[in-house]
Design an enzyme around this catalytic site. Structure first.
Site, mmCIF file in Angstrom:
data_model
loop_
_atom_site.group_PDB
_atom_site.id
_atom_site.type_symbol
_atom_site.label_atom_id
_atom_site.label_comp_id
_atom_site.label_asym_id
_atom_site.label_seq_id
_atom_site.Cartn_x
_atom_site.Cartn_y
_atom_site.Cartn_z
ATOM 1 N N ARG A 250 0.705 -1.173 -0.088
ATOM 2 C CA ARG A 250 0.094 -0.036 0.094
ATOM 3 C C ARG A 250 0.734 1.209 -0.183
ATOM 4 N NH1 ARG A 250 -3.272 -1.763 5.362
ATOM 5 N NH2 ARG A 250 -3.878 -3.903 4.721
ATOM 6 N N ASP B 108 -0.252 5.545 1.393
ATOM 7 C CA ASP B 108 -1.092 6.174 1.922
ATOM 8 C C ASP B 108 -1.707 7.440 0.849
ATOM 9 O OD1 ASP B 108 -1.474 4.905 4.362
ATOM 10 O OD2 ASP B 108 0.354 6.292 5.195
ATOM 11 N N TYR C 206 12.429 3.910 -1.412
ATOM 12 C CA TYR C 206 11.459 5.041 -0.915
ATOM 13 C C TYR C 206 12.485 6.236 -0.905
ATOM 14 C CZ TYR C 206 7.200 2.776 0.364
ATOM 15 O OH TYR C 206 6.005 2.136 0.425
ATOM 16 N N ARG D 127 8.374 8.176 6.824
ATOM 17 C CA ARG D 127 7.879 9.535 7.173
ATOM 18 C C ARG D 127 8.378 9.782 8.714
ATOM 19 N NH1 ARG D 127 1.696 9.470 5.435
ATOM 20 N NH2 ARG D 127 1.654 11.333 6.628
#
Lengths: 264, 264
Positions: free
Chosen positions: A53, A55, A113, A202
């Site tokens: 997934r 967000d 990422y 994050r």
């Protein structure tokens, strides 16, 4: 059935994340609609399985998914057929007929990422959905040093959001890099790992920014990892700065950070 | 009353253009709401006068407007007050108390417009609102040569959209430049002129792209200018690639094309 692997980019701004939710515009639902149209709307409908997934508001440069189609199309025909049905904020860059045992989630070896932080004096209207904004001076060398303490196998309990449903918080980060992108006046964070927990990137970015702006000592990663306590790392950087750059399946030498993977 | 000149950027994607229209989200209305809030909602409400309109989807890096305020604020306080009330797709970069005879539209000497064309193989989801997409090979040198035929005082009747209400179609282009931005895989068109007609830049760009892709001879600008016939230049490039870079009031040496004006 024929199994296809697709590699695709999306601008996450107008999606409520990847995963299907009722009455929401999601990446998974949007892909599923296109795939089922190509497959002439079978019952039950075909599913699209993503590598994982993302967000709401998070972007992807090379996300990966697979699906099974009752019809065989050439790779390029499949790519074009999907793109002709998809909205402009998703683009399929590659479609490949793969072995039926390929699985986009279970076969993923590592993910890369990236997080972009804009350092403009004020929020740049053209970057508001594509970066986080942090105008204060930061020490990049200090953040780069601290980021190396995240590399390796660790229990990342201190860096996971409370909503996580993971059974174990142990993950391995293969590579972490923090650098200044002078041309764009940005700080860029790259992480390659075997998997990331809910909001982990994050939270790590927010933590490193606290170190870079002298709100924490440079060696604080070590202490906070050892504490295994989510209350130690208090901040979460916004979704807008986060990009899933690529997913590695062990069949390509792309486990290391490669700037050319970026499409900006 | 105190007159303020403001210089501001906006992402035109979610605006129905600059000019106020009933029940539409426009740049002018959004600024007007903020200015009137600062002025404590006087009756009749204060107006905001822009240097000129931009269409729906067109962006601005340094658009200029003026308004009169019954209260005197420091320049920086005015800028911050406006930004605290404005949405994130508009940013006021500068606010200046100016002479009451300054007029954002009538005093403008020249304007600089830029047009960005993305040359990716497929529509990049991250650029769909910020460039036009044209994947075919183009000869930049040929377009640069043809663009020089647009420089000077001309009757631009062949390059104006049919909806134009201008009394005269004579305008002067001071500078025209076409170059390849290798880093971003884009073709960039820059035009500086004393004013531009409705859709003129977008029609000129589409025309130059036809020349660059060998659909027209390199000297076709001369013939089509002389024809004074809108049917000669048939295409209009999309709004998404167009940026108002700056407006010159003769008080600064910024009539020439300056890359540093860009915020991307």
């Amino acid at each position: 059935m024929y199994r296809y692997k697709i590699t695709f980019a999306y601008d996450g701004t107008n999606f409520s994340g990847f995963q299907i939710q009722p009455n929401k515009r999601t990446v998974e639902q949007t892909l599923k609609n296109a795939v089922n149209k190509i497959a002439k709307n079978p019952e039950p409908p075909l599913s699209v399985i993503g590598s994982g997934r993302t967000d709401a508001g998070v972007h992807a440069l090379n996300q990966v998914a697979h699906f099974d189609c009752p019809y065989k199309l050439g790779n390029d025909s499949m790519r074009k057929a999907l793109n002709s049905l998809l909205p402009l904020d998703i683009i399929v860059k590659k479609a490949e007929l793969v072995s039926p045992d390929f699985h986009a989630r279970f076969n993923a070896h590592s993910k890369h990422y990236r997080y972009r932080v804009d350092q403009s004096d004020f929020v740049n209207p053209f970057k508001r959905n594509y970066t986080a904004h942090f105008k204060y001076p930061v020490d990049v060398a200090k953040m780069q040093k601290a980021a190396q303490d995240l590399v390796g196998e660790h229990d990342f309990t201190s860096f996971v959001a409370s909503g996580s449903q993971a059974l174990s918080n142990v993950r391995t980060i293969y590579q972490a890099d923090v650098h200044r992108d002078e041309a764009n006046n940005e700080i860029v964070f790259d992480f390659v790992g075997n998997g990331f927990l809910y909001n982990q990137v994050r939270i790590m970015v927010a933590f490193l920014l606290e170190i870079g702006s002298n709100q924490r000592p440079v060696d604080d990663v070590i202490r906070v990892l050892a504490a295994k306590d989510r209350n130690q790392a208090r901040m979460t950087a916004p979704a807008s700065g986060l990009y899933l750059v690529s997913v590695d399946y062990g069949d390509q030498n792309n486990k290391t950070i490669d700037e050319s993977e970026s499409i900006k």
